[in-house]
Design a protein around this motif. Sequence first.
Motif, mmCIF file in Angstrom:
data_model
loop_
_atom_site.group_PDB
_atom_site.id
_atom_site.type_symbol
_atom_site.label_atom_id
_atom_site.label_comp_id
_atom_site.label_asym_id
_atom_site.label_seq_id
_atom_site.Cartn_x
_atom_site.Cartn_y
_atom_site.Cartn_z
ATOM 1 N N ILE B 686 0.835 -1.198 0.000
ATOM 2 C CA ILE B 686 0.000 0.000 0.000
ATOM 3 C C ILE B 686 0.874 1.254 0.000
ATOM 4 C CG2 ILE B 686 -1.732 1.302 1.310
ATOM 5 C CD1 ILE B 686 -2.688 -1.440 2.404
ATOM 6 N N VAL B 687 1.928 1.211 0.806
ATOM 7 C CA VAL B 687 2.839 2.359 0.850
ATOM 8 C C VAL B 687 3.431 2.595 -0.534
ATOM 9 C CG1 VAL B 687 5.032 3.209 1.783
ATOM 10 C CG2 VAL B 687 3.366 2.138 3.308
ATOM 11 N N ALA B 688 3.858 1.505 -1.183
ATOM 12 C CA ALA B 688 4.446 1.636 -2.525
ATOM 13 C C ALA B 688 3.446 2.265 -3.491
ATOM 14 C CB ALA B 688 4.896 0.274 -3.031
ATOM 15 N N ALA B 689 2.189 1.882 -3.364
ATOM 16 C CA ALA B 689 1.162 2.451 -4.244
ATOM 17 C C ALA B 689 0.964 3.933 -3.932
ATOM 18 C CB ALA B 689 -0.153 1.693 -4.060
ATOM 19 N N ARG B 690 1.014 4.252 -2.650
ATOM 20 C CA ARG B 690 0.772 5.625 -2.221
ATOM 21 C C ARG B 690 1.875 6.574 -2.682
ATOM 22 N NH1 ARG B 690 0.652 10.005 -1.425
ATOM 23 N NH2 ARG B 690 -0.007 11.342 0.303
ATOM 24 N N GLN B 699 -7.264 9.795 -6.583
ATOM 25 C CA GLN B 699 -6.640 8.544 -6.111
ATOM 26 C C GLN B 699 -5.841 8.756 -4.833
ATOM 27 O OE1 GLN B 699 -6.648 9.622 -9.250
ATOM 28 N NE2 GLN B 699 -6.415 7.949 -10.727
ATOM 29 N N LEU B 700 -5.192 9.932 -4.730
ATOM 30 C CA LEU B 700 -4.358 10.188 -3.559
ATOM 31 C C LEU B 700 -5.136 10.009 -2.273
ATOM 32 C CD1 LEU B 700 -2.114 13.262 -4.462
ATOM 33 C CD2 LEU B 700 -1.382 10.950 -3.901
ATOM 34 N N SER B 701 -6.311 10.595 -2.223
ATOM 35 C CA SER B 701 -7.108 10.526 -0.990
ATOM 36 C C SER B 701 -7.565 9.110 -0.706
ATOM 37 C CB SER B 701 -8.326 11.443 -1.099
ATOM 38 O OG SER B 701 -7.893 12.775 -1.094
ATOM 39 N N VAL B 702 -7.933 8.402 -1.775
ATOM 40 C CA VAL B 702 -8.389 7.016 -1.597
ATOM 41 C C VAL B 702 -7.283 6.179 -0.981
ATOM 42 C CG1 VAL B 702 -9.192 4.944 -2.787
ATOM 43 C CG2 VAL B 702 -9.985 7.203 -3.540
ATOM 44 N N LEU B 703 -6.081 6.296 -1.575
ATOM 45 C CA LEU B 703 -4.955 5.509 -1.077
ATOM 46 C C LEU B 703 -4.564 5.932 0.332
ATOM 47 C CD1 LEU B 703 -2.780 5.168 -4.262
ATOM 48 C CD2 LEU B 703 -3.584 3.300 -2.825
ATOM 49 N N GLU B 704 -4.601 7.245 0.562
ATOM 50 C CA GLU B 704 -4.248 7.755 1.887
ATOM 51 C C GLU B 704 -5.172 7.167 2.954
ATOM 52 O OE1 GLU B 704 -1.680 9.592 2.618
ATOM 53 O OE2 GLU B 704 -2.145 9.972 4.728
ATOM 54 N N GLU B 705 -6.440 7.079 2.589
ATOM 55 C CA GLU B 705 -7.410 6.545 3.559
ATOM 56 C C GLU B 705 -7.129 5.075 3.846
ATOM 57 O OE1 GLU B 705 -11.642 7.287 2.544
ATOM 58 O OE2 GLU B 705 -11.885 5.467 3.732
ATOM 59 N N THR B 706 -6.908 4.286 2.771
ATOM 60 C CA THR B 706 -6.560 2.874 2.958
ATOM 61 C C THR B 706 -5.332 2.745 3.826
ATOM 62 O OG1 THR B 706 -7.265 2.600 0.678
ATOM 63 C CG2 THR B 706 -6.196 0.719 1.708
ATOM 64 N N LEU B 707 -4.339 3.571 3.512
ATOM 65 C CA LEU B 707 -3.081 3.492 4.236
ATOM 66 C C LEU B 707 -3.289 3.778 5.721
ATOM 67 C CD1 LEU B 707 0.274 4.722 2.887
ATOM 68 C CD2 LEU B 707 -0.275 5.165 5.252
ATOM 69 N N SER B 708 -4.020 4.846 6.023
ATOM 70 C CA SER B 708 -4.214 5.192 7.438
ATOM 71 C C SER B 708 -4.955 4.084 8.166
ATOM 72 C CB SER B 708 -5.009 6.489 7.583
ATOM 73 O OG SER B 708 -4.561 7.429 6.666
ATOM 74 N N ARG B 709 -5.961 3.544 7.494
ATOM 75 C CA ARG B 709 -6.759 2.498 8.132
ATOM 76 C C ARG B 709 -5.908 1.265 8.423
ATOM 77 N NH1 ARG B 709 -10.474 1.822 4.318
ATOM 78 N NH2 ARG B 709 -9.355 0.029 3.476
ATOM 79 N N GLU B 710 -5.161 0.832 7.382
ATOM 80 C CA GLU B 710 -4.350 -0.377 7.545
ATOM 81 C C GLU B 710 -3.216 -0.145 8.542
ATOM 82 O OE1 GLU B 710 -4.434 -3.421 5.608
ATOM 83 O OE2 GLU B 710 -6.341 -2.874 4.662
ATOM 84 N N ARG B 711 -2.727 1.092 8.579
ATOM 85 C CA ARG B 711 -1.638 1.381 9.501
ATOM 86 C C ARG B 711 -2.116 1.231 10.943
ATOM 87 N NH1 ARG B 711 2.379 6.665 9.188
ATOM 88 N NH2 ARG B 711 4.078 5.695 10.323
ATOM 89 N N VAL B 712 -3.331 1.696 11.187
ATOM 90 C CA VAL B 712 -3.897 1.558 12.528
ATOM 91 C C VAL B 712 -4.068 0.081 12.855
ATOM 92 C CG1 VAL B 712 -5.971 1.940 13.912
ATOM 93 C CG2 VAL B 712 -5.055 3.793 12.498
#
Lengths: 178, 811
Positions: B686-690, B699-712
């Motif tokens: 996910i980080v690589a995609a971001r 897309q930036l916001s979509v990926l950012e949201e996924t990233l934050s969620r998965e990071r938590v």
Amino acid sequence: MSLLSVNTVDRLDRPSAYYVGKNKRRSRYNDRDEEEHEREDPMSKLHDATTLYVGNLSFYTTEEQIHELFSKCGEIKRLVMGLDRFNKTPCGFCFVEYYTHQDALDCLKYVGGTKLDERIIRTDLDPGFEEGRQYGRGKSGGQVRDEYREEYDPGRGGYGRAYDDQRQREEEQYGEGR
Amino acid sequence: MADYERRNNGHRGGGGGGRKRRYRDDEDYDRRPQRRRYEEPLFVQVRRQLLTIAESAARRVEDDVVGIAKTVAENYEDEELRDTLINISLDLVLEQPMKIPFVAATALFTYNSKPELGTELLNKAAGALQKYIDSGSWREVKLLVRFLGCLQPLFEGEGIFTLLEELFARAVDLQTASSEDLLGLELVKIILFTIPYVMASPATGFESQASALLEKTDIIASTPTPWWTCLISVLQSQLQGESSKGWELKCLPRPWKDAREPEGDEPKPFEVVAKVAFPQITVPNPVPYGSRALFPEVYLSVYAGQEVDTVPPVSDIATSLMRDALVDTLNLLDFNRVATAKYLIDVDCYYTRNTFVKRATPFDRMREMAGDNTSWKPEDVAVDAVFSQLFQLPTPEHKLVYYHSVLTECCKIAPAAIAPSLGRAIRFLYNNLETMDLELSNRFLDWFAHHLSNFGFTWKWSEWVDNLELPPIHPRMAFINGALDKEIRLSFAQRIKGTLPEPYLPLITESKEKDTPEFKYSSEATPYSKEGQELMQLIRKKANDDELQPNIAAIEEQAQGLGVEDPKVPSTDALVTSICFVGSKSLSHVLSCIERNKDRLLAIGAASEKARLQIITSVMEYWADQPGIAINIVDKLLNYTIISPLSVLEWALTEHIAAGAILSKSHIYEMISATVGKVTTRMRQIVAARVQKGLYEPQLSVLEETLSRERVEMKNLFKFIEDSVVSVASGSNDELMERGDGSGDMPEDAILRQWGRRWLRVFRRKAAVEDAFISDALINATPVGTHAPTREDPADTAADGDIHIADADEQ
């Protein structure tokens, strides 16, 4: 990370001479027949290959053993055991498919030529498994190389099967008063 | 050896016969019988001589060095030959660092015989160096700087020191910004590893420059704060020691020193007629980070504290110089483990004659020689370097199995020399199991079993017989059990049993030898046995989901009647155990069984947390005697999302923690590591995609949201491990406290607490590494809210492009 185009020693993550030779023969044949047909470089099929052909396995080596060794190079997506065309029993080869090309290359470098179940195994980059390729292509159902082997290999059914049949016939005919 | 493709296109275009001059003049032929009948092109000869330089103990490398330079200089008009010299020299510098002093000596003599050619080589090296500096490839920078350092006598004025000073200035900038900066330390490392090669070169009179530089680096290298600066601070003090001994640098070869003229003239000291300016190199400010993550390096030796030193002590500069060159060779040549193994075994060819004792000198013989012993055992030095990478934290450069394969290859090439060295390494590691980092003791276990599988599973098990008295949770017993389990996984129980001395046999129980474990519902004594058997028969017949339902319902009804809290638990047990039994023939059988019942399994996990854990319990219990198969199935269930990573952790660290005893089981560590690994791998994807370039809203916001969620979620996972294990480590685990009299003083309590501490250390580190990875990656990510640049970009002739794009869209 070296940016060299040629290395100072050979690379072990190249397709085998067998693969190269086999495809060269085929493409030459095709060229003559259909000159116009787009010439496909057999190597290009291996550019992103994630599958390996694994050979010289013992007939008794299990999927679990193969999994245990080959997963050291990355997660395995699929494992297809090579089977005798007639008995559907393992006949000493398999296809291992990884998720990434790099894992497959690493496997060539680090696992090919080492031992599994106490036999040196052979790995070769493969363009990908297709239904039907899991069966041996030898006359008696196994791999061709097991037809005419003159040495006894306990892990691969003893002597070559062609000789085996002959031996058996001779044994049966013995004393039938010829 | 390398293929013969490297030749300049077109040079031989004249249709062959382009060779103008042979290597040897005719009068040479009567001295040496000619073996080859065909004419070998000169460049092929020189290529081979260069590639194998210093490899043979039978040849004087000093003669080869002069010989190559002479040939190339005398045939200066042969372009192919010039290119061979230049390219192969640089390739060797970048791939086989142990040969740098010899390649450099060739370059020195080449320069002296033909300055134009020497200068061309220098310029090519400088060009490559500039490229690697710009891309932040610091290992390559180190090697090229080392090569240029060896060529110091060719340069006017301060030569290489100007570049070293500049690198130091950048290091200071980075260190001033943050004393924990690793790139700054990497630059200091490059400087420190260059100095000895400069001082061992024919250049003289640079002692004051070297000392001045060392005084400066001392400030950074000796900063006591972070413990991990130790590799650099060790090197710093070794160099200071060497400087006080007048730069003796005993181990470094000086192949230019005893060079004889081919005609048998007296050796002449190396002198340079006309010097050149050091090539222009620009070090950008700030220096770029490369693509390879930097991690602190620690000096590790598996031959520490022996009664006789077989490897140089940490105080000796030889330790660092040889380790650095060996490790680089090992990591650079991962594409040919056989060649790597050969170079490692040949280590004694690349250092001065008295650095090592003869190959394969037995340890006992070393003991007899002790006293005046300042020579080391080449096998130990080589093997030590491989272990240093196998045990590199958090991860080595290549997959662990690469380092396994190099050790296997070494053993195959020189069994008599290598096997005893490995034996002593194994004993050292085994004796330190209790305090070893848990990640490393598991790497040791994995290597040990894999290594033995390549050599007929032979090991002197008898020497550990006394340890069989230890409790099963003792790290040594855990190792023995774990190793035998791994051996069985690569082979089969009966075979491994045959390799063991009698006292070990009880460890391999009869049930471990069974290919198909019992189906518990076959016994009348098992609750729900009738339904269980019917369910199994249905699954075997590939019945569809509806056909299973009546049996499942019957079990749940019965359970309800018995007052079972969650009736889904016994029904899940029957289902999953049946799947395991029916699929026991092989992994693909069980996978297709799972596949067929996937929907039902997914529904179970979603409906009841207890039942979800029961899925894992049933798998682990059915395959209790072959834990390798069990954790493999768990892994596949994770892929199907039938179970979640958290449920695996809960299962092990809450439900089955057993006062901490489960932490001693190597397959549990393996399962938890694999589960956490799945999560972190996904996170990194996910980080690589971001952070990929050219990404814009939305897309930036979509990926950012996924990233934050998965990071938590990832953090929660690590927190769960922390909370579960910390109670074992501190001795406050409920079950731990309920044992015995509750005092926590039972003999095994201390061992359990130690397991807890070792687990904590590993997973805290993993959490920190992943967190740092994400933070570092995000520094350069396109910020959320960035929109694609408008097409009237003044930078290019965008107006034209606009129309074309619009056209394309309309079609």
